[in-house]
Design an enzyme around this catalytic site. Structure first.
Site, short mmCIF file in Angstrom:
data_model
loop_
_atom_site.label_atom_id
_atom_site.label_comp_id
_atom_site.label_asym_id
_atom_site.label_seq_id
_atom_site.Cartn_x
_atom_site.Cartn_y
_atom_site.Cartn_z
N VAL A 15 2.45 -6.68 -4.04
CA VAL A 15 3.16 -7.67 -4.90
C VAL A 15 2.43 -7.61 -6.57
CG1 VAL A 15 3.69 -10.01 -5.44
CG2 VAL A 15 3.65 -9.27 -3.13
N ASP A 52 1.89 -9.03 -9.74
CA ASP A 52 1.92 -10.42 -10.40
C ASP A 52 1.40 -10.01 -11.85
OD1 ASP A 52 1.77 -12.97 -11.23
OD2 ASP A 52 -0.01 -13.34 -9.87
N PHE A 96 -1.84 -7.37 -3.17
CA PHE A 96 -1.31 -8.18 -4.16
C PHE A 96 -2.20 -7.69 -5.55
CE2 PHE A 96 -0.93 -10.58 -0.37
CZ PHE A 96 0.26 -11.28 -0.69
N LYS A 97 -1.58 -7.14 -6.43
CA LYS A 97 -2.02 -6.67 -7.64
C LYS A 97 -2.08 -7.87 -8.49
CE LYS A 97 -1.69 -3.38 -11.46
NZ LYS A 97 -1.00 -2.37 -11.92
N ILE A 98 -3.27 -8.53 -8.89
CA ILE A 98 -3.23 -9.72 -9.78
C ILE A 98 -3.81 -9.52 -10.94
CG2 ILE A 98 -3.92 -12.14 -9.84
CD1 ILE A 98 -2.20 -11.67 -7.34
#
Length: 303
Positions: A136, A138, A164-166
């Site tokens: 994901v 973000d 999750f790539k934040i």
């Protein structure tokens, strides 16, 4: 070692000076990224100029890139699209040609058409049915709010949502909260945005970083020292690369990796399609002034 860890650069898409995709140059880019010691590769992301590439070029880049990498390292294919049917189609195409994972932003189009929480959940669930792990992304670019409870719900209820790539503001705090609330369901929390907040994000629990392909071999040292528990060495390694990362993030964007790769003989042109302007000569010179002392592989790979 967590398989969802380490440094996974985004491969730039090279173009010939006439604007045509340089497919042979793309293969050299991929070889250079592997030679940089990268743990994985991402193609067709925003830093690959995916928004400037036709559907047919995307198809060919996916197929040729995956064939050329040939599973030497895992490859993530970016499949973001507002239309769920198209995102699913891209995921199926990536899987058919050997991708190990896909990355996608929530559904959005322009400034005003943004997916709701349920539409976002449903799109990721549909893509999850393809059977590839999903990262994901973000990112502020989408303009879609992805609160921690929504991300945790997706991680727990959609089997393939694992990474999750934040890269939102205050990413470290979000990574920390995501891990605290999601536990083992958060298998791969990643730092993004060229690693400009990498140390804070690693302290927050990030296991990996998705950077540009400019100096991943140098940034990798930060992750290695941090993972080994040597905080002083990690801080020193980060202080060494941060000026160039900051300049890339604030002044150059995706044009930086191309400039370094042209200078290093990896590709022959740093052309970017209109309406993207080329780097100003002074900006390019300042970038190289910061990068040269680091002696990254990309700066010497083709020489």
């Amino acid at each position: 070692m967590n398989i969802y860890s380490g440094i996974w650069p985004v491969a730039p898409t090279p173009f010939h000076p006439n604007g045509a995709v340089d497919y042979e140059g793309m293969e050299r880019v991929l070889d250079c990224i592997i030679d940089q010691g990268s743990d994985g590769i991402c193609i067709l992301a925003n830093f690959s100029e995916q928004f400037l590439i036709t559907d047919e070029e995307r198809r060919l880049l996916t197929e040729r890139s995956l064939a050329h990498v040939a599973r030497r390292v895992p490859t993530i294919v970016t499949i973001s699209h507002y239309a769920t049917q198209i995102a699913v189609g891209r995921a199926n195409h990536a899987k058919a040609h050997g991708a190990e994972m896909v990355m996608m932003m929530p559904p959005y189009h322009g400034a005003l058409m943004r997916g709701t929480a349920e539409q976002t959940y449903d799109q990721f669930a549909r893509v999850g049915e393809v059977g590839l792990p999903i990262m994901v992304q973000d990112a502020p670019l989408s303009g879609v709010d992805l609160p921690v409870p929504l991300l945790v719900r997706m991680a727990r209820e959609i089997e393939m949502v694992k990474l999750f790539k934040i890269e939102c503001p205050q990413a470290a705090s979000k990574i920390r909260a995501l891990i605290a609330e999601g536990g083992d369901a958060i298998e791969g929390p990643f730092d993004g945005e060229e690693a400009i907040t990498l140390m804070a994000d690693l302290d927050g629990g990030a296991t990996g970083a998705m950077t540009s392909a400019m100096i991943p071999d140098q940034i990798k040292l930060v992750l290695a020292h941090h993972a080994s528990g040597d905080r002083d060495a990690a801080q020193a390694a980060y202080a060494r690369v941060l000026p160039s990362i900051n300049f890339e993030n604030r002044q150059c964007g995706f044009r930086s990796a191309k400039a370094v790769m042209v200078e290093g003989g990896v590709i022959g042109s740093e052309f970017c399609r209109h309406p993207i302007s080329p780097l100003h000569p002074d900006t390019r010179a300042q970038l190289l002034e910061l990068v040269r002392p680091l002696q990254p592989i990309a700066l010497n790979w083709g020489r």
